[in-house]
Design a protein around this motif. Structure first.
Motif, PDB file in Angstrom:
ATOM      1  N   VAL A 199       0.596  -1.491   0.028  1.00  0.00           N
ATOM      2  CA  VAL A 199       0.005  -0.135  -0.122  1.00  0.00           C
ATOM      3  C   VAL A 199       0.982   1.235  -0.073  1.00  0.00           C
ATOM      4  N   VAL A 200       1.581   1.625   1.009  1.00  0.00           N
ATOM      5  CA  VAL A 200       2.817   2.637   1.106  1.00  0.00           C
ATOM      6  C   VAL A 200       3.327   2.933  -0.619  1.00  0.00           C
ATOM      7  N   ASP A 201       4.058   1.164  -0.564  1.00  0.00           N
ATOM      8  CA  ASP A 201       5.038   1.265  -1.228  1.00  0.00           C
ATOM      9  C   ASP A 201       4.837   1.642  -3.049  1.00  0.00           C
ATOM     10  N   ARG A 202       3.831   1.042  -3.053  1.00  0.00           N
ATOM     11  CA  ARG A 202       3.273   0.919  -4.795  1.00  0.00           C
ATOM     12  C   ARG A 202       2.092   1.206  -4.687  1.00  0.00           C
ATOM     13  N   ASP A 203       1.612   0.547  -3.550  1.00  0.00           N
ATOM     14  CA  ASP A 203      -0.595   1.619  -4.634  1.00  0.00           C
ATOM     15  C   ASP A 203      -0.180   3.292  -4.376  1.00  0.00           C
ATOM     16  N   PHE A 204       0.377   3.345  -3.013  1.00  0.00           N
ATOM     17  CA  PHE A 204      -0.022   5.015  -3.555  1.00  0.00           C
ATOM     18  C   PHE A 204       0.830   5.979  -4.349  1.00  0.00           C
ATOM     19  N   PRO A 205       1.902   5.668  -4.666  1.00  0.00           N
ATOM     20  CA  PRO A 205       2.851   6.087  -6.053  1.00  0.00           C
ATOM     21  C   PRO A 205       2.059   5.987  -7.185  1.00  0.00           C
ATOM     22  N   GLU A 206       1.274   5.198  -7.508  1.00  0.00           N
ATOM     23  CA  GLU A 206       0.329   4.227  -8.652  1.00  0.00           C
ATOM     24  C   GLU A 206      -0.762   5.915  -8.346  1.00  0.00           C
ATOM     25  N   GLN A 207      -0.734   6.117  -7.355  1.00  0.00           N
ATOM     26  CA  GLN A 207      -2.535   7.167  -7.924  1.00  0.00           C
ATOM     27  C   GLN A 207      -1.939   8.471  -7.226  1.00  0.00           C
ATOM     28  N   GLY A 208      -0.798   8.460  -7.937  1.00  0.00           N
ATOM     29  CA  GLY A 208       0.482   9.836  -8.534  1.00  0.00           C
ATOM     30  C   GLY A 208       0.814  10.367  -6.769  1.00  0.00           C
ATOM     31  N   MET A 209       0.653   9.996  -6.160  1.00  0.00           N
ATOM     32  CA  MET A 209       1.025  10.153  -4.859  1.00  0.00           C
ATOM     33  C   MET A 209       2.357  10.044  -3.948  1.00  0.00           C
ATOM     34  N   THR A 210       3.697  10.909  -4.656  1.00  0.00           N
ATOM     35  CA  THR A 210       5.238  10.835  -4.221  1.00  0.00           C
ATOM     36  C   THR A 210       5.150  11.134  -2.322  1.00  0.00           C
ATOM     37  N   LEU A 211       5.547   9.655  -1.388  1.00  0.00           N
ATOM     38  CA  LEU A 211       5.844   9.814  -0.510  1.00  0.00           C
ATOM     39  C   LEU A 211       6.997  10.509  -0.123  1.00  0.00           C
ATOM     40  N   ARG A 212       7.488  11.324   0.399  1.00  0.00           N
ATOM     41  CA  ARG A 212       8.648  11.744   0.757  1.00  0.00           C
ATOM     42  C   ARG A 212       9.277  11.428   2.510  1.00  0.00           C
ATOM     43  N   ARG A 213       8.179  11.069   3.367  1.00  0.00           N
ATOM     44  CA  ARG A 213       8.354  10.470   4.508  1.00  0.00           C
ATOM     45  C   ARG A 213       7.625   9.032   4.461  1.00  0.00           C
ATOM     46  N   PRO A 214       7.580   7.998   4.126  1.00  0.00           N
ATOM     47  CA  PRO A 214       6.664   7.120   4.094  1.00  0.00           C
ATOM     48  C   PRO A 214       6.362   6.225   5.587  1.00  0.00           C
ATOM     49  N   ASP A 215       7.493   6.597   6.130  1.00  0.00           N
ATOM     50  CA  ASP A 215       7.033   6.544   8.246  1.00  0.00           C
ATOM     51  C   ASP A 215       6.118   6.245   8.453  1.00  0.00           C
ATOM     52  N   SER A 216       5.742   8.271   7.721  1.00  0.00           N
ATOM     53  CA  SER A 216       4.409   9.308   8.460  1.00  0.00           C
ATOM     54  C   SER A 216       3.113   8.335   8.042  1.00  0.00           C
ATOM     55  N   LEU A 217       3.162   7.760   6.588  1.00  0.00           N
ATOM     56  CA  LEU A 217       2.242   7.615   6.385  1.00  0.00           C
ATOM     57  C   LEU A 217       1.733   5.575   6.938  1.00  0.00           C
ATOM     58  N   ARG A 218       2.389   5.313   7.786  1.00  0.00           N
ATOM     59  CA  ARG A 218       2.684   4.444   7.734  1.00  0.00           C
ATOM     60  C   ARG A 218       2.000   4.842   9.642  1.00  0.00           C
ATOM     61  N   SER A 219       2.809   5.316  10.063  1.00  0.00           N
ATOM     62  CA  SER A 219       2.071   5.971  11.533  1.00  0.00           C
ATOM     63  C   SER A 219       0.532   6.774  11.202  1.00  0.00           C
ATOM     64  N   TRP A 220      -0.002   6.514  10.679  1.00  0.00           N
ATOM     65  CA  TRP A 220      -1.243   7.163  10.097  1.00  0.00           C
ATOM     66  C   TRP A 220      -2.247   6.308  10.063  1.00  0.00           C
ATOM     67  N   MET A 221      -1.721   5.499   8.788  1.00  0.00           N
ATOM     68  CA  MET A 221      -2.411   3.718   9.119  1.00  0.00           C
ATOM     69  C   MET A 221      -2.841   2.959  10.879  1.00  0.00           C
ATOM     70  N   ARG A 222      -1.568   3.825  11.314  1.00  0.00           N
ATOM     71  CA  ARG A 222      -0.942   3.030  12.132  1.00  0.00           C
ATOM     72  C   ARG A 222      -2.676   3.974  13.821  1.00  0.00           C
TER      73      ARG A 222
END
Length: 430
Positions: A199-222
């Motif tokens: 979800v973080v590494d592939r699905d988000f980029p496929e949705q046009g979202m570049t994540l500079r800090r993937p760990d921040s998204l993981r924290s939001w999912m948690r």
């Protein structure tokens, strides 16, 4: 293209198959939508005579060169992972415009692409939601039908199950993704971690979202996982995701994350019930937070049987009444109710007054507007106090309340003297 492809070996019939049985004879094109790994392709393959797999680069390049190929072949034609080449949607829509004969096309997709100008397909391509497997789909024998409860006939409530609290914990952690069923504990943890990483590494980029800090998204999912079965505000979830951080992320940063997680079907909130009449006033409009499968929430917060059964709360805390296990059990019931309600042409909401004095976990709205109220209790026994909100709702809306149900972890289904049905989760079915 693959023609006359056989159904997957060991395919277990899904509740959505009943929807397809009813709809395909009258509709030209149906899109089966839902998160990755819920079994959309497997279900579609049991019906398709011709298959175009657009996640296959070679097949996709051929279709890009000659889009009309998508409409050629024995019927029904399956366009699998259509969002990998978004113009395929309009190709099918135009084909339906030209020939609306029923049973022609099935589409499957795990997300709607962003930034792509496609027609809605309204009236041509009919969406059907597919969720992870319910308990009935996992092999539990149901004796109480949600569809019958929605008739208002007050059906007899009976049946017994050997399922115990330990079994529900196992099912919460195992999840309803077909490909992960039957794995060892370690294999399951690895598979769930891989799902979330994708979800973080592939699905988000496929949705046009570049994540500079993937760990921040993981924290939001948690944080969303910690908010399971609550109506926690955005600010509460933000604070849980960023403990000890003074400069909190802005709405413009985090709202797109929430939107994409919803578009990927990872977040699956239950909306509030806001009836248009005047029988109920001062109802809160906030969604109740759920992930698409409680197994994802449990894995995000490193839940284990020992922690859950011991009443331990996750380190990433969101204020709630009751235990985290209670929230996950409610989320499991939410998954089941939504699967069963869809088969009955019903919708699932929740009820909460603005001040929180009254709260009912789920309101199932039937096709004629009547409702079944469902409370969830992490216990094998029921007391009069557990029914007070259900009795209050009956007083307020009268005959609009078709039935009332307490879903428990007990072993016997029965109807109380006050008319409220007590149903173990394993015995509730479509």
């Amino acid at each position: 293209m693959v023609e006359s492809r056989p159904a997957p070996i060991g395919y277990r019939r899904r509740t959505v198959d009943d929807d397809l049985d009813a709809l395909m004879p009258g509709l030209a094109a149906i899109s089966i939508e839902g998160p990755k790994a819920v079994g959309k392709t497997a279900t579609a393959l049991t019906r398709a005579a011709t298959v175009y797999q657009l996640d296959d680069i070679g097949q996709r390049q051929i279709i890009e060169a000659d889009p009309n190929r998508l409409t050629q072949g024995a019927l029904p034609i399956l366009v699998d992972e259509w969002q990998k080449w978004p113009p395929s949607w309009d190709v099918i829509r135009r084909a339906v415009d030209a020939n609306p004969s029923p049973g022609r096309f099935l589409l499957t997709g795990s997300a709607s692409p962003t930034g792509v100008d496609t027609h809605s397909g309204a009236g041509r391509i009919v969406p059907i939601r597919m969720r992870p497997m319910s308990l009935a789909e996992r092999g539990f024998t149901a004796s109480v039908s949600l569809a019958k409860l929605l008739t208002g006939s007050r059906p007899d409530i009976s049946g017994s199950t050997p399922a115990t609290l330990n079994d529900y914990v196992i099912e919460i952690l195992a999840g309803g993704f077909p490909g992960m069923r039957g794995l060892t504990d370690r294999q399951l943890r690895t598979a769930l971690d891989g799902y979330l990483d994708r979800v973080v590494d592939r699905d988000f980029p496929e949705q046009g979202m570049t994540l500079r800090r993937p760990d921040s998204l993981r924290s939001w999912m948690r944080a969303y996982a910690a908010a399971t079965a609550t109506t926690a505000s955005f600010e509460t979830i933000r604070d849980a995701a960023t403990p000890g951080v003074g400069n909190k992320p802005s709405l413009t940063t985090t709202l797109p994350w929430r939107d994409i997680l919803t578009r990927l079907w990872i977040l699956d909130p239950v909306r509030a019930w806001l009836p248009s009449d005047n029988k109920l006033k001062e109802l809160a409009s906030s969604d109740k937070h759920h992930l698409v499968d409680p197994a994802l929430a449990a894995r995000l917060l490193q839940a284990t049987p020992r922690k859950l059964l011991g009443g331990e709360q996750p380190e990433l805390a969101v204020p709630r009444d009751g235990t985290f296990l209670g929230a996950l059990f409610e989320s499991l019931v939410a998954l089941n109710l939504r699967v069963y309600a869809q088969a009955a042409e019903a919708d699932v909401r929740h009820l909460r007054t603005q001040r929180g004095e009254r709260e009912i976990d789920f309101i199932v709205i039937g096709p004629d507007g009547g409702v079944v109220a469902v409370e969830v209790k992490l216990s094998a026994t029921v007391s009069t106090g557990d029914t007070k909100h259900l009795r209050w709702l009956k007083e307020r809306i009268g005959d609009q309340l078709l039935d009332s149900v307490l879903v428990t972890t007990g072993t016997e289904a029965y109807r109380r003297q006050d008319g409220i049905a007590v149903v173990p989760a394993a015995l509730l079915g479509p």
